[in-house]
Design an enzyme around this catalytic site. Sequence first.
Site, short mmCIF file in Angstrom:
data_model
loop_
_atom_site.label_atom_id
_atom_site.label_comp_id
_atom_site.label_asym_id
_atom_site.label_seq_id
_atom_site.Cartn_x
_atom_site.Cartn_y
_atom_site.Cartn_z
N LYS A 51 -5.35 -6.30 -13.32
CA LYS A 51 -4.07 -6.80 -13.55
C LYS A 51 -3.71 -8.18 -12.49
O LYS A 51 -3.54 -7.75 -11.32
CB LYS A 51 -3.08 -5.69 -13.53
CG LYS A 51 -1.73 -6.43 -13.79
CD LYS A 51 -0.66 -5.45 -13.54
CE LYS A 51 0.25 -6.14 -12.21
NZ LYS A 51 0.44 -7.66 -12.12
N GLY A 95 -2.32 -6.94 -1.81
CA GLY A 95 -0.65 -7.32 -1.82
C GLY A 95 -0.08 -6.92 -0.86
O GLY A 95 -0.53 -6.71 0.29
N SER A 96 1.38 -6.92 -1.13
CA SER A 96 2.25 -6.59 0.19
C SER A 96 2.22 -5.02 0.61
O SER A 96 1.62 -4.07 -0.29
CB SER A 96 3.60 -6.60 -0.33
OG SER A 96 4.08 -5.84 -1.30
N THR A 97 2.52 -4.75 1.50
CA THR A 97 2.44 -3.69 2.21
C THR A 97 3.29 -2.37 1.71
O THR A 97 2.78 -1.27 1.49
CB THR A 97 2.75 -3.50 3.93
OG1 THR A 97 1.90 -4.28 4.60
CG2 THR A 97 2.82 -2.19 4.31
N GLY A 147 1.55 -1.68 -1.76
CA GLY A 147 0.36 -0.94 -1.34
C GLY A 147 0.85 0.67 -0.87
O GLY A 147 0.03 1.45 -1.53
N GLU A 168 -5.55 -3.98 0.67
CA GLU A 168 -5.63 -5.31 1.53
C GLU A 168 -4.09 -5.64 1.61
O GLU A 168 -3.51 -6.21 0.63
CB GLU A 168 -6.58 -6.23 1.05
CG GLU A 168 -7.98 -5.92 0.95
CD GLU A 168 -8.55 -5.60 2.28
OE1 GLU A 168 -8.12 -5.94 3.40
OE2 GLU A 168 -9.54 -4.82 2.32
N CYS A 187 -2.57 -14.10 3.74
CA CYS A 187 -2.29 -12.63 4.42
C CYS A 187 -2.81 -12.76 5.79
O CYS A 187 -2.09 -12.19 6.74
CB CYS A 187 -3.27 -11.47 3.81
SG CYS A 187 -4.97 -12.12 3.56
N GLU A 216 6.49 -10.15 8.07
CA GLU A 216 5.90 -11.10 7.55
C GLU A 216 6.40 -11.90 6.63
O GLU A 216 7.57 -11.68 6.09
CB GLU A 216 4.87 -10.35 6.82
CG GLU A 216 3.76 -11.45 5.87
CD GLU A 216 3.02 -10.75 4.85
OE1 GLU A 216 3.30 -9.84 3.98
OE2 GLU A 216 1.98 -10.85 5.20
#
Length: 495
Positions: A185, A238-240, A243, A261, A296, A395
């Site tokens: 996706k 993607g983002s934390t 995740g 990641e 990132c 971030e």
Amino acid sequence: MHSFNPDLVKVRSSHFIGGVHVAGQGTALDLDVRRPSDNRVYAGLPVADAELVDMAVQNAWQAFKKSNWARQAPRERARIMRRWADLIEADVAQLAALEAVGSTRPIANAVAWDIPFTAEGLRFFAEFADKVGGDVAATRSDALGMTIAEPYGVIGAIAPWNFPLVMASWKIGPALAAGNAVVLKPSELTPFSAIRLAELAIAAGMPPGIFNVIQGDGRTTGDALVRHPRISKVTFTGSTRTGSAIMAACAESGTKPVTLELGGKSPQLVFADAPDLERVAKMVAGAIAGNAGQVCVAGSRLIVQRGVAGQLVEGIAAAFKALRPGHTWSGDTTLSPIISRKDALRIDGVVRRAVEAGASIAAGGALAAVEGDGGYYQPTILTGVEADMEAVRDEIFGPVMTVQVFDDDDEALALGDHPAYGLAAGVHTADIGRALRCARELEAGTVWINRYGRSDDYVLPTGGFKRSGMGKDLGRQSYEANLRYKTVLVDFVRQ
Ligand code: NAD
């Protein structure tokens, strides 16, 4: 590099399942897809609902079980992947335009880096296909014990928008080379280049259903993919925050292994003895201005020794000035747009609040003017910041760098540490002992000494510590993470 006309780029608003385009079916709603460069809607996107996700995963499972992909001699699989890479390179004109038109990647970068790097990455992973098979264990001599490396089955891959093709290739390359089937996706913000990748896989001879692309948002499509019972492993970039949600979904839906990641807030430590400060300034600037900071591993926290702080900040500001913001379809653009106008305004909000909290702007600090309604942000340097300010802590995912000054090594290391993130760090010094001490002590998945940024090879794994993720992309490690190990123990029974 030549510019191109974005209105002439044709996209396929579809999923790609079982080797064919699937459109209009299983769509809960239609999303508008915009060009970051000018905020214009250029296509609609079907959103795969749980039923369509099920169809894609079942299709992939059937292909995994019935096609030859996992069973054939691994070199055959590698040959198909190498042919796929050749086709991607040969398609550079179309693929680069497709990548550039709807993302933040300027066409010159897409042609020179994103497309060839994607293709060569697939070759790199293909080379592992017949190199990792398992082990024979030291058992009793009247028995044979083996561990056999086997593919998982169907791997669910979820990619971000910041480098759509490259990030996708780091997920699908090792998974496919190891013999798995994949359902990818892409980000709903940059969905179309992955479709072309899948078409080329079929042209290269990959069996239909081995590599599938489903379109949609995270909440509907991504979540259904992660939770599908036939997905044996999830790989995500993607983002934390996402995740964490995916890890929870993996736990709830079958304790699936997951590679994550995630985000970062990476420091760049510059000591007064750093060789060639002019070169360092350019490198530090590139580490936060590349892809307009939407990277990132962006080096968003400059931590500099007092004696050279002024000179370095001046050098960075000068490097920023040389950048040209522009549309991704202009050949001379060197500063990317922000993914959306809304995000450019969000970045501006962080800068405003930092100034209200006492920070000073040493460069940038405002939106950049470019024709059209896209969002662009001037590369920005914030000085006079404190560790607990939002701009230093969170971030930003934009071209904004904070500057903190230190006097000695211990202070540099203390400032370099981040309470939550640990993705990457840079250290600039001529003292090898100091460099290696920093490398040892910084809690980051990657430490670069006298450089900042990955090398253009694939052998070094990348991945974060702490809330920056778990597991690795690239390197042998990422290939092996797409295999599971079966133990077989044979007793020699005499008739
Ligand atoms: P994001 O987390 O918003 O989205 C990433 C993907 O996850 C998208 O495809 C999205 O549709 C999907 N998604 C969202 N919610 C989901 C859910 N609940 N279940 C399943 N899928 C879901 O991230 P983004 O904005 O696309 O990317 C930027 C972020 O990615 C930044 O934080 C950046 O640091 C990080 N990133 C990390 C690396 C790395 O290697 N560590 C590389 C690139 C980007």
